[in-house]
Design an enzyme around this catalytic site. Structure first.
Site, PDB file in Angstrom:
ATOM      1  N   ASP A  51       1.019  -1.180  -0.133  1.00 18.84           N
ATOM      2  CA  ASP A  51       0.086   0.029  -0.008  1.00 18.84           C
ATOM      3  C   ASP A  51       0.774   1.134  -0.021  1.00 18.84           C
ATOM      4  O   ASP A  51       1.867   1.131   0.564  1.00 18.84           O
ATOM      5  CB  ASP A  51      -0.847  -0.074   1.240  1.00 18.84           C
ATOM      6  CG  ASP A  51      -2.208   1.153   1.316  1.00 18.84           C
ATOM      7  OD1 ASP A  51      -2.309   1.336  -0.063  1.00 18.84           O
ATOM      8  OD2 ASP A  51      -2.666   1.476   2.218  1.00 18.84           O
ATOM      9  N   ASN A  99     -10.200  -1.473  -6.321  1.00 19.80           N
ATOM     10  CA  ASN A  99      -9.338  -0.812  -6.975  1.00 19.80           C
ATOM     11  C   ASN A  99     -10.127  -0.540  -8.406  1.00 19.80           C
ATOM     12  O   ASN A  99      -9.636   0.185  -9.311  1.00 19.80           O
ATOM     13  CB  ASN A  99      -8.006  -1.563  -7.274  1.00 19.80           C
ATOM     14  CG  ASN A  99      -7.303  -1.197  -5.730  1.00 19.80           C
ATOM     15  OD1 ASN A  99      -6.291  -2.009  -5.580  1.00 19.80           O
ATOM     16  ND2 ASN A  99      -7.601  -0.358  -4.797  1.00 19.80           N
ATOM     17  N   ARG A 225       1.198  -4.656   6.562  1.00 23.73           N
ATOM     18  CA  ARG A 225       0.737  -3.402   5.582  1.00 23.73           C
ATOM     19  C   ARG A 225       1.704  -2.297   5.670  1.00 23.73           C
ATOM     20  O   ARG A 225       1.874  -1.759   6.786  1.00 23.73           O
ATOM     21  CB  ARG A 225      -0.759  -3.211   6.010  1.00 23.73           C
ATOM     22  CG  ARG A 225      -1.412  -2.391   5.139  1.00 23.73           C
ATOM     23  CD  ARG A 225      -2.645  -1.933   5.236  1.00 23.73           C
ATOM     24  NE  ARG A 225      -3.247  -1.062   4.349  1.00 23.73           N
ATOM     25  CZ  ARG A 225      -4.733  -1.276   3.752  1.00 23.73           C
ATOM     26  NH1 ARG A 225      -5.223  -1.981   4.474  1.00 23.73           N
ATOM     27  NH2 ARG A 225      -4.930  -0.139   3.019  1.00 23.73           N
ATOM     28  N   LEU A 232      -7.011  -4.360   7.384  1.00 17.21           N
ATOM     29  CA  LEU A 232      -6.863  -5.541   6.535  1.00 17.21           C
ATOM     30  C   LEU A 232      -7.483  -5.126   5.210  1.00 17.21           C
ATOM     31  O   LEU A 232      -6.924  -5.643   4.193  1.00 17.21           O
ATOM     32  CB  LEU A 232      -7.356  -6.741   6.913  1.00 17.21           C
ATOM     33  CG  LEU A 232      -6.496  -7.478   8.020  1.00 17.21           C
ATOM     34  CD1 LEU A 232      -7.401  -8.985   8.410  1.00 17.21           C
ATOM     35  CD2 LEU A 232      -5.027  -7.812   7.580  1.00 17.21           C
TER      36      LEU A 232
END
Length: 276
Positions: A51, A99, A225, A232
């Site tokens: 990310d 996305n 992450r 999550l």
């Protein structure tokens, strides 16, 4: 007339400070590597949520697409780190089902990178020397034919390997994975002649697990992450019930080996009780 020598002296001092910081960071990284190796306990399955590509590009003042390109390069680096440590399995989340609502040009660039990286991995000496089995997991029905062909070729060329498992989660969503697993179980039971009432009465968690995209891979022990987000976002919802989590503030393209080792050291210091 005195400005030039002063400026030169300042630049020399700045370079010396930069070199000193680099040496300190390198020394710290080496110490972390020794500590992680000495402890010995590593994740059997590492999950990585990649990310922050767009925010990295924005912060650096570069094009959004370059952030994704740098992110793809970073994934290659992290693969190398996993191979060096002997981590048995890793799942990297590249593109989520959510996305798909992003700008079409951005999605096209990500899919172009996916095709390019799939073809690169198919001929990457590290993949073949280490026997890495690579699979793309998720829903890929809407991908361009060239992307599907590249992913299929990569999977076929590594399908017989017994080394590290590398799952590339693309077009992936945790809820969608669970729905697909339930559908697969229901269809298999229907083909066996079982009625709906019978299937409902006999349904067990293992029946769902057996049809997940990662059914032949252990559940992730550890999920990292990047970018500072503490959630999550649907990553491996079923499999992560006992996972340990680590949230790193750095954007994915800026994720360093020292960040990786620090995360692993944190994992090694945790007491995993699995609800007991």
């Amino acid at each position: 007339m005195t400005r030039t020598p002063v400026k030169a002296a300042v630049r020399t001092l700045q370079r010396a400070r930069t070199a000193a910081r680099g040496a300190l960071l390198w020394g710290y990284e080496q110490r972390l590597a020794r500590e992680v190796a000495a402890h010995g306990r590593l994740p059997r399955h590492l999950g990585l949520i990649l990310d922050g590509n767009r925010r990295y590009a924005r912060a650096a003042g570069i094009q959004r697409e370059l952030g994704h390109s740098f992110g793809a390069d970073k994934a290659h680096e992290v693969l190398q780190w996993c191979l060096e440590l002997g981590i048995p399995a890793a799942t990297i989340w590249v593109l989520s089902t959510d996305n798909a609502s992003r700008d079409k040009d951005e999605i096209a660039h990500i899919l172009m990178l996916l095709e390019q990286e799939a073809r690169n991995l198919a001929t990457d000496p590290r993949i073949h020397a280490n026997g890495v089995r690579v699979r793309a997991i998720g829903q890929h029905d809407q991908f361009p034919p060239t992307v599907l062909a590249a992913l299929r070729d990569l999977e076929e060329k590594t399908a017989h390997y017994q080394g590290m498992r590398l799952n590339i989660a693309v077009g992936y969503g945790g809820r969608e994975e669970i729905v697909d697993a339930v559908k697969a179980h229901l269809l298999s039971q229907a083909r066996a002649g079982a009625g709906l009432d019978e299937v409902a009465r006999s349904l067990r968690p293992d029946d769902i697990s057996a049809h997940l995209y990662t059914a032949d891979t252990p559940d992730p022990d550890f999920i990292i992450r990047t970018s500072g987000e503490i959630r999550l976002s649907g990553f491996m919802l079923w499999q992560s019930v006992y996972s340990e989590y680590y949230f790193c503030d750095v954007y994915w393209p800026g994720f360093r080996r020292v960040d990786f080792l620090r995360a692993l050291r944190d994992f090694q210091g945790r007491d995993r009780r699995f609800g007991k």
